[in-house]
Design an enzyme around this catalytic site. Structure first.
Site, mmCIF file in Angstrom:
data_model
loop_
_atom_site.group_PDB
_atom_site.id
_atom_site.type_symbol
_atom_site.label_atom_id
_atom_site.label_comp_id
_atom_site.label_asym_id
_atom_site.label_seq_id
_atom_site.Cartn_x
_atom_site.Cartn_y
_atom_site.Cartn_z
ATOM 1 N N LYS A 22 -7.748 -18.006 58.103
ATOM 2 C CA LYS A 22 -7.759 -18.289 56.664
ATOM 3 C C LYS A 22 -6.416 -18.871 56.215
ATOM 4 O O LYS A 22 -6.378 -19.875 55.512
ATOM 5 C CB LYS A 22 -8.026 -16.982 55.893
ATOM 6 C CG LYS A 22 -7.784 -17.101 54.408
ATOM 7 C CD LYS A 22 -8.118 -15.813 53.679
ATOM 8 C CE LYS A 22 -6.958 -14.886 53.445
ATOM 9 N NZ LYS A 22 -5.952 -15.358 52.494
ATOM 10 N N ASN A 23 -5.325 -18.228 56.631
ATOM 11 C CA ASN A 23 -4.031 -18.653 56.094
ATOM 12 C C ASN A 23 -3.523 -19.950 56.721
ATOM 13 O O ASN A 23 -2.509 -20.498 56.284
ATOM 14 C CB ASN A 23 -2.991 -17.531 56.257
ATOM 15 C CG ASN A 23 -3.281 -16.375 55.323
ATOM 16 O OD1 ASN A 23 -4.135 -16.471 54.433
ATOM 17 N ND2 ASN A 23 -2.583 -15.262 55.513
ATOM 18 N N CYS A 116 -1.273 -10.016 41.002
ATOM 19 C CA CYS A 116 -2.389 -9.767 41.909
ATOM 20 C C CYS A 116 -2.425 -8.279 42.182
ATOM 21 O O CYS A 116 -1.593 -7.534 41.686
ATOM 22 C CB CYS A 116 -2.252 -10.581 43.188
ATOM 23 S SG CYS A 116 -1.189 -9.851 44.392
ATOM 24 N N ARG A 121 4.197 -10.939 42.716
ATOM 25 C CA ARG A 121 4.141 -12.109 43.617
ATOM 26 C C ARG A 121 4.569 -13.408 42.922
ATOM 27 O O ARG A 121 3.742 -14.265 42.604
ATOM 28 C CB ARG A 121 2.749 -12.263 44.234
ATOM 29 C CG ARG A 121 2.404 -11.119 45.136
ATOM 30 C CD ARG A 121 1.064 -11.314 45.777
ATOM 31 N NE ARG A 121 1.086 -12.202 46.929
ATOM 32 C CZ ARG A 121 -0.009 -12.622 47.560
ATOM 33 N NH1 ARG A 121 -1.193 -12.256 47.124
ATOM 34 N NH2 ARG A 121 0.092 -13.414 48.594
ATOM 35 N N ASP A 303 -0.191 -8.037 56.426
ATOM 36 C CA ASP A 303 -1.649 -8.158 56.322
ATOM 37 C C ASP A 303 -2.390 -7.211 57.268
ATOM 38 O O ASP A 303 -3.619 -7.156 57.241
ATOM 39 C CB ASP A 303 -2.086 -9.608 56.590
ATOM 40 C CG ASP A 303 -1.775 -10.522 55.410
ATOM 41 O OD1 ASP A 303 -1.429 -10.020 54.331
ATOM 42 O OD2 ASP A 303 -1.891 -11.758 55.569
ATOM 43 N N ARG A 395 -13.488 -12.708 51.016
ATOM 44 C CA ARG A 395 -12.429 -13.702 50.833
ATOM 45 C C ARG A 395 -11.761 -14.020 52.162
ATOM 46 O O ARG A 395 -11.317 -15.141 52.379
ATOM 47 C CB ARG A 395 -11.363 -13.182 49.855
ATOM 48 C CG ARG A 395 -11.849 -13.093 48.428
ATOM 49 C CD ARG A 395 -10.700 -12.850 47.495
ATOM 50 N NE ARG A 395 -9.626 -13.799 47.778
ATOM 51 C CZ ARG A 395 -8.371 -13.650 47.407
ATOM 52 N NH1 ARG A 395 -8.021 -12.592 46.701
ATOM 53 N NH2 ARG A 395 -7.455 -14.546 47.709
#
Ligand code: UD1
Length: 416
Positions: A22-23, A116, A121, A303, A395
């Site tokens: 994803k990133n 968030c 952030r 993460d 997500r």
């Protein structure tokens, strides 16, 4: 809103294929806006965040097609360099379009992401960096307006390495006049891949994977074709599941991106064998308590912090888990406590007193990685765990319940 319902306690066996990262894919998709051409991205994970970025690309005028994990982005018709609040508030990574749109159009309007689930952030590094390259930045109606007839290379030093700001500034600088140096840059594999993609387009980005990235501006770029690297966070999540519950083989994985995670899992007692693109993990009992402190790559990733807490909740002793990247990223702790985990939290330090058993309960997911942590704990707990607000998991994880089901877990998605 869909729910996930788990009957815990099944052992896990078998193999699972890891999706594209994803990133890595999100900044690559933003970078496609730099060129008047057709970019092809392969091994694209089918995630809610990928779909959000596709919607954003279409809003600015790109044409896309997405089938069988292959995404085509035709950025020739792009004509509206504006990223609206409705999209940016649901996915901060939308902010990645700032650098490429400014570079291509000389002006852009991108909504500020706002807060968030795990703290404020900020995006100040992105903005200060663009100002150093000569952009005029203002805030109007919640939108960042950036303007520059042209950008000029400069030296930018981050106070702390930022993944997003490194990516955004690399994309802004590829066509700047002269040379840009980013000091204290992010070294994450996803940033390395973004730089490699920019180089495939004709950019001159050097020093990828080190903390000093040099970008020699070029006049023009061409569209390219790229295959996204495996998702090291999804892989880490399945490795932790293996350490808790059985014997799992990961396919299409990149072991060299997971060195610290493997070291920590081995300290916890798991046995791991890695090949070029496969990894096997066998759990051993008991799970040893192992402290972790999150850090920028190649350190232990923030993460995977929430998933590590789930593992340590079942360890044979007490462990200390410190998140130095996001001080407030602990929304999983009150939910894990509902399953019987014994955890105390002071500022950014969680002390986890492991126990033999967790007991299923209804819990609520609050963000992507917290959801993954609750799934892991639910799989290990006795009885039924019902996780609500599960859209967060979609997500960042592709069909996670199907992947766990093929490993033998009893896990169902219940549509509303
Ligand atoms: C990315 C990842 C996210 C991961 C995080 C840290 C994507 C899409 N997301 O997020 O999954 O958890 O890296 O590995 O790749 N900071 C500032 N000012 C800024 C930018 C960052 O103070 O302008 C701070 C942040 O608050 C944080 C630290 O820098 O404490 C690192 O954040 P950063 O690396 O920028 O995270 P993201 O790119 O948002």
């Amino acid at each position: 809103m869909d729910k996930i319902v788990i009957q815990g306690g099944s052992e896990l066996h078998g193999s699972v294929r890891i999706s594209g990262a994803k990133n890595a894919v999100l900044p690559i998709m933003a970078a496609a806006l730099l060129v008047e051409g057709v970019t092809v991205v392969r091994n694209v994970p089918d995630l809610r965040d990928t779909r959000t970025m596709i919607r954003l690309l279409e809003m600015v005028g790109a044409k896309t097609s997405f089938e069988n994990h292959e995404l085509t982005i035709d950025a020739r018709p792009v004509d509206t360099p504006v990223a609206p609040y409705d999209l940016v508030k649901t996915m901060r990574a939308s902010f990645y379009v700032l650098g490429p749109l400014l570079s291509r159009f000389g002006e852009t309007k991108v909504s500020l992401p706002g807060g968030c689930a795990w703290g404020p952030r900020p995006v100040d590094f992105h903005l200060k960096g663009l100002e150093k390259l000569g952009a005029k930045i203002s805030l109007e109606g919640g939108y960042i307006q950036a303007k520059a007839d042209y950008l000029t290379g400069s030296t930018i030093r981050f106070e702390i390495p930022s993944v997003g700001a490194t990516g955004n500034l690399m994309m802004a600088a590829v066509r700047a006049r002269g040379t840009t140096v980013i000091e204290n840059a992010a070294r994450e594999p996803e940033i390395v891949q973004l730089g490699e993609f920019l180089n495939m387009m004709g950019a001159q980005v050097r020093g990828l994977g080190t903390d000093e990235i040099t970008i020699h501006g070029v006049d023009s770029l061409q569209a390219a074709d790229i295959r996204v690297i495996p998702d090291r966070i999804e892989a880490g999540t399945f490795l932790i599941a293996g350490a808790m519950l059985g014997s799992i083989e990961l396919e299409a994985v990149e072991p060299k991106h997971l060195k610290v995670v493997v070291e920590k899992l081995e300290e916890a007692g798991a046995e791991i064998q890695s090949d070029q693109h496969t990894m096997k993990i066998h759990c051993t009992s008991p799970i040893n308590p192992v402290n972790i402190t999150t850090a920028v790559y190649p350190g232990f990733p923030t993460d995977l912090q929430a998933q590590w807490v789930a593992l340590m909740a079942l360890a044979n002793g007490t462990s200390i888990i410190t998140d130095t990247i996001y001080q407030d990223r602990f929304s999983h702790i009150p939910e894990l406590s509902r399953l019987g985990a014994r955890i105390t939290l002071e500022k950014n330090v969680a002390v986890v007193m492991g126990r033999d058993q967790l007991i299923g309960a209804p819990v609520m997911s609050t963000d992507i990685r917290a959801s993954a942590s609750l799934i892991l704990a639910g799989l290990a707990a006795q009885g039924t765990t019902e996780i609500s607000r599960i859209y967060h998991i979609d997500r960042g994880y592709e069909r996670i319940e199907e992947k766990f089901r093929t490993l033998g877990a009893s896990i169902q998605r219940i549509p509303e």
